[in-house]
Motif scaffolding. Sequence first.
Motif, PDB file in Angstrom:
ATOM      1  N   LYS A 351       0.871  -1.178   0.000  1.00 38.46           N
ATOM      2  CA  LYS A 351       0.000   0.000   0.000  1.00 38.46           C
ATOM      3  C   LYS A 351       0.907   1.227   0.000  1.00 38.46           C
ATOM      4  O   LYS A 351       1.362   1.679   1.051  1.00 38.46           O
ATOM      5  N   PRO A 352       1.228   1.774  -1.174  1.00 36.55           N
ATOM      6  CA  PRO A 352       2.209   2.871  -1.246  1.00 36.55           C
ATOM      7  C   PRO A 352       1.782   4.097  -0.451  1.00 36.55           C
ATOM      8  O   PRO A 352       0.612   4.497  -0.466  1.00 36.55           O
ATOM      9  N   GLN A 353       2.753   4.679   0.264  1.00 37.74           N
ATOM     10  CA  GLN A 353       2.557   5.952   0.947  1.00 37.74           C
ATOM     11  C   GLN A 353       3.014   7.075   0.029  1.00 37.74           C
ATOM     12  O   GLN A 353       4.058   6.984  -0.611  1.00 37.74           O
ATOM     13  N   THR A 358      -0.249  11.469  -5.168  1.00 35.21           N
ATOM     14  CA  THR A 358      -1.088  10.338  -4.791  1.00 35.21           C
ATOM     15  C   THR A 358      -0.703   9.136  -5.637  1.00 35.21           C
ATOM     16  O   THR A 358      -0.221   9.285  -6.768  1.00 35.21           O
ATOM     17  N   TRP A 359      -0.888   7.943  -5.094  1.00 36.09           N
ATOM     18  CA  TRP A 359      -0.674   6.719  -5.849  1.00 36.09           C
ATOM     19  C   TRP A 359      -1.911   6.496  -6.713  1.00 36.09           C
ATOM     20  O   TRP A 359      -3.005   6.248  -6.211  1.00 36.09           O
ATOM     21  N   SER A 360      -1.749   6.592  -8.018  1.00 39.11           N
ATOM     22  CA  SER A 360      -2.899   6.663  -8.923  1.00 39.11           C
ATOM     23  C   SER A 360      -3.234   5.360  -9.625  1.00 39.11           C
ATOM     24  O   SER A 360      -4.181   5.312 -10.412  1.00 39.11           O
ATOM     25  N   GLU A 361      -2.463   4.291  -9.379  1.00 42.28           N
ATOM     26  CA  GLU A 361      -2.740   3.031 -10.049  1.00 42.28           C
ATOM     27  C   GLU A 361      -4.080   2.464  -9.568  1.00 42.28           C
ATOM     28  O   GLU A 361      -4.347   2.388  -8.376  1.00 42.28           O
ATOM     29  N   ASP A 362      -4.927   2.086 -10.518  1.00 42.28           N
ATOM     30  CA  ASP A 362      -6.228   1.513 -10.198  1.00 42.28           C
ATOM     31  C   ASP A 362      -6.085  -0.008 -10.130  1.00 42.28           C
ATOM     32  O   ASP A 362      -6.131  -0.694 -11.147  1.00 42.28           O
TER      33      ASP A 362
END
Length: 394
Positions: A351-353, A358-362
Amino acid sequence: MSHSAPRIADDLVQTGRPARIEGRHVNMPIELGSTMAFDTLAAFETARDARYTPGTAYYGRYGNAATHELEKALARLEGADGVTLTSSGVAAITLALMTFVRPGAHLLVADHVYGNTRTFCDTVLARMGVEVEYYDPMIGAGIAALLRDTTCAVVFEAPGSGTFEVPDIPGVTGAARAAGVPTILDSTWATPVNCRPLGLGVDVVVASLSKYLSGHSDCMMGMIASINRHAMDIRKTVMAVGDKTGGQEVFLALRGLRTLKVRMDHLDRAGREIAAWLAEQPQVRRVLHPAFASCPGHDNWKRDFSGASGLFGMVFHPCSDDQVRAFVDALHHFAIGVSWGGYESLVLPVKPQRTAGTWSEDGQLVRFNIGLEETETLKADLAAALPLLNTASE
């Protein structure tokens, strides 16, 4: 590509031990001890005054013959002017930072750094009055716009921890050097077999020897490699806080170095094979492996690296956390663990911080560490578990 150290396979066999064997064991012995005794006060005083100089025998905390041989070997592999060992990879990161920070200073940290690096910055450094600013790891030379008169260092990783973006190393270092700001790069993933960041303008390289450099999941150690103008300050910082590597760990790290090139060559091939196979599976949305075009910074990797390691990420199509847990639990040949770089395969949801963005990968991100098992065994294990990630539409 020819970015690896010259004759690295030869160096891995020959360095880190006396040049002449003369009937002794080919491996350095485990050295245990604290006090080093001298016959004269003059000899003691000479050693005391030179205690920060690598190779000096003064007191156990400052190193012994085995630690000095390991530091020399790592310095040659990294192309460094100096290497100082630490008790862990985290210690290498934090002590490198402690060398440069000061109250009121501004520290630039890439937004993809290792979680413990972020924690140290947000807690210890924040309490010290250091202003930590996280930046887009793919900013490259654009980092020049973020540099201030109070900026004490730029920290980044290649590739990023968990998300595997490969930054423009020369772009960052060129901008930082023009402003007189030192750069610190975590290069644990690549090892000097696949990248020598000091040759790309980096000032300080940190790495966990617990990972690939020792290679057997039985050793905890770190290193800080640097160019000459920072080497002594780093060494004095490490010694001042009393950080110390153990004799058995030094022995294990020297042993691991001997097979580093062979292991990295195998893991490069095996990692790409498994990643390519996963890319063809219907549950996979995106491959985050620097050797694949779908990974951010792939062109940077092609330019600056001579190979890859066996650690990479996969973004699976959107599914529930429970499905990911079921998938991970169903794997038999992938253990669950926070480390990597050993002989065993590992799997871990990520779960990238993010702070700067923002972490945008869906989708669900899962990290894989490929070990020394047969690749067909690993594929069969994955094939049996992947259907657990299927969505209702499939």
